[in-house]
Write an enzyme that holds these catalytic residues in place. Structure first.
Site, PDB file in Angstrom:
ATOM      1  N   LYS A  63       0.835   4.673   6.738  1.00 39.59           N
ATOM      2  CA  LYS A  63       0.297   5.433   5.826  1.00 39.59           C
ATOM      3  C   LYS A  63       1.032   6.884   5.574  1.00 39.59           C
ATOM      4  O   LYS A  63       1.530   7.086   6.726  1.00 39.59           O
ATOM      5  CB  LYS A  63      -1.261   5.624   5.769  1.00 39.59           C
ATOM      6  CG  LYS A  63      -2.049   4.291   5.886  1.00 39.59           C
ATOM      7  CD  LYS A  63      -2.022   3.488   4.849  1.00 39.59           C
ATOM      8  CE  LYS A  63      -2.683   2.436   4.795  1.00 39.59           C
ATOM      9  NZ  LYS A  63      -2.802   1.525   3.623  1.00 39.59           N
TER      10      LYS A  63
ATOM     11  N   SER B  88       0.815  -1.409  -0.013  1.00 41.62           N
ATOM     12  CA  SER B  88      -0.026  -0.053  -0.047  1.00 41.62           C
ATOM     13  C   SER B  88       0.885   0.974   0.014  1.00 41.62           C
ATOM     14  O   SER B  88       0.304   2.457  -0.274  1.00 41.62           O
ATOM     15  CB  SER B  88      -1.017  -0.047   1.328  1.00 41.62           C
ATOM     16  OG  SER B  88      -0.062   0.113   2.384  1.00 41.62           O
TER      17      SER B  88
END
Length: 270
Positions: free
Chosen positions: A155, A82
């Site tokens: 993230k 990701s």
């Protein structure tokens, strides 16, 4: 030899005989085997002393390692794609655990955080059993091996408390407080967002986060219908990733991208 008054020269004060002089010289220049043995025995305890101190040294080192892991720095490994290509699967990163407060987390930072609730629905990573599992768990505990649990996520911070995040402008760029972002760190071929979403205002003490591989990252955009509305509480942040340490050919610092230095970002946001 006898003097005129009948006394032997050896009896005169201040005139030692040749035999006495020789005896004194021998005592100073040729130490006995007993003295050498005593010195040898005295040297041995130094080695034994180190062995006695070794457990204390090891325990002290372990305590320091645990304290560093608990309060300062912890290693994490990257389990998914990701954040590609900024972070690749199986990269190891170091996380600054002091950077876990609102005034220490900034736009553009890469942060590790605990699942706010409902973000991770897949199976947990199975722990390795047996002796190897115990050894690894011990190394993770003292901070000498990266944590491998699936309960944490990583993230990039796009918006902080007070910011308005939107997608997208006429050129397809993400905007923060109306300022478009230039995002060269995105995975090659990815759009800033595959799906448009309504502008969101980030509450104080929370974050809006997105992965660099936008087309595969289930980030804040995909959790807006959940109780947390896609925001990550700063209280769930473990820290800021600041360097890749493994593999060696990818070792580098993780710097804040220049696009987040635009002065206009702070004009309306927090």
């Amino acid at each position: 030899m006898t003097t005129e008054d009948g006394r032997h020269s050896a009896d005169l004060p201040g005139e030692p005989s040749v035999a006495a002089t020789g005896t004194q010289a021998t005592a100073h220049t040729a130490p006995s085997s007993h003295s050498a043995a005593v010195r040898t025995r005295r040297a041995k305890p130094k080695h034994k002393s180190f062995l006695r101190e070794l457990p204390g040294i090891v325990i002290t080192a372990l305590v320091i390692s645990v304290l560093i892991k608990t309060f300062l720095v912890q290693a994490f490994y990257i389990p998914s794609g990701s954040m590609e290509n900024t972070l690749l699967v199986n990269d190891r990163v170091l996380v600054n655990k002091l950077a876990d407060k609102p005034d220490e987390i900034h736009r553009g930072d890469i942060v590790v955080f605990r699942d706010p609730g409902g973000w991770l629905n897949g199976p947990q990573t199975a722990s390795r059993g047996g002796l190897l599992g115990l050894v690894r768990d011990g190394l993770v505990f003292v901070g000498l091996a990266p944590a491998a649990g699936e309960e944490d996520l990583i993230k990039r911070v796009i918006g902080v408390g007070g910011d308005t995040v939107a997608c997208c402008d006429d050129q397809g760029r993400m905007t923060v407080n109306g300022v478009p972002l230039d995002e060269p760190y995105l995975f090659p071929g990815d759009k800033p967002s595959e799906n448009d979403f309504k502008p969101v205002k980030v509450p104080a003490g929370e974050l809006w986060v997105m992965g660099d591989h936008r087309s595969v990252s289930e980030d804040s955009r995909f959790h807006t219908e959940q109780p947390g509305k896609g925001f990550v509480p700063v209280d769930d942040v473990i820290g800021r990733a600041f360097t890749i340490v493994w593999p060696l050919d990818r070792t580098r610092l993780l710097r804040q991208p220049a696009t987040f230095d635009q002065p206009g970002l702070d004009a309306s946001g927090g």
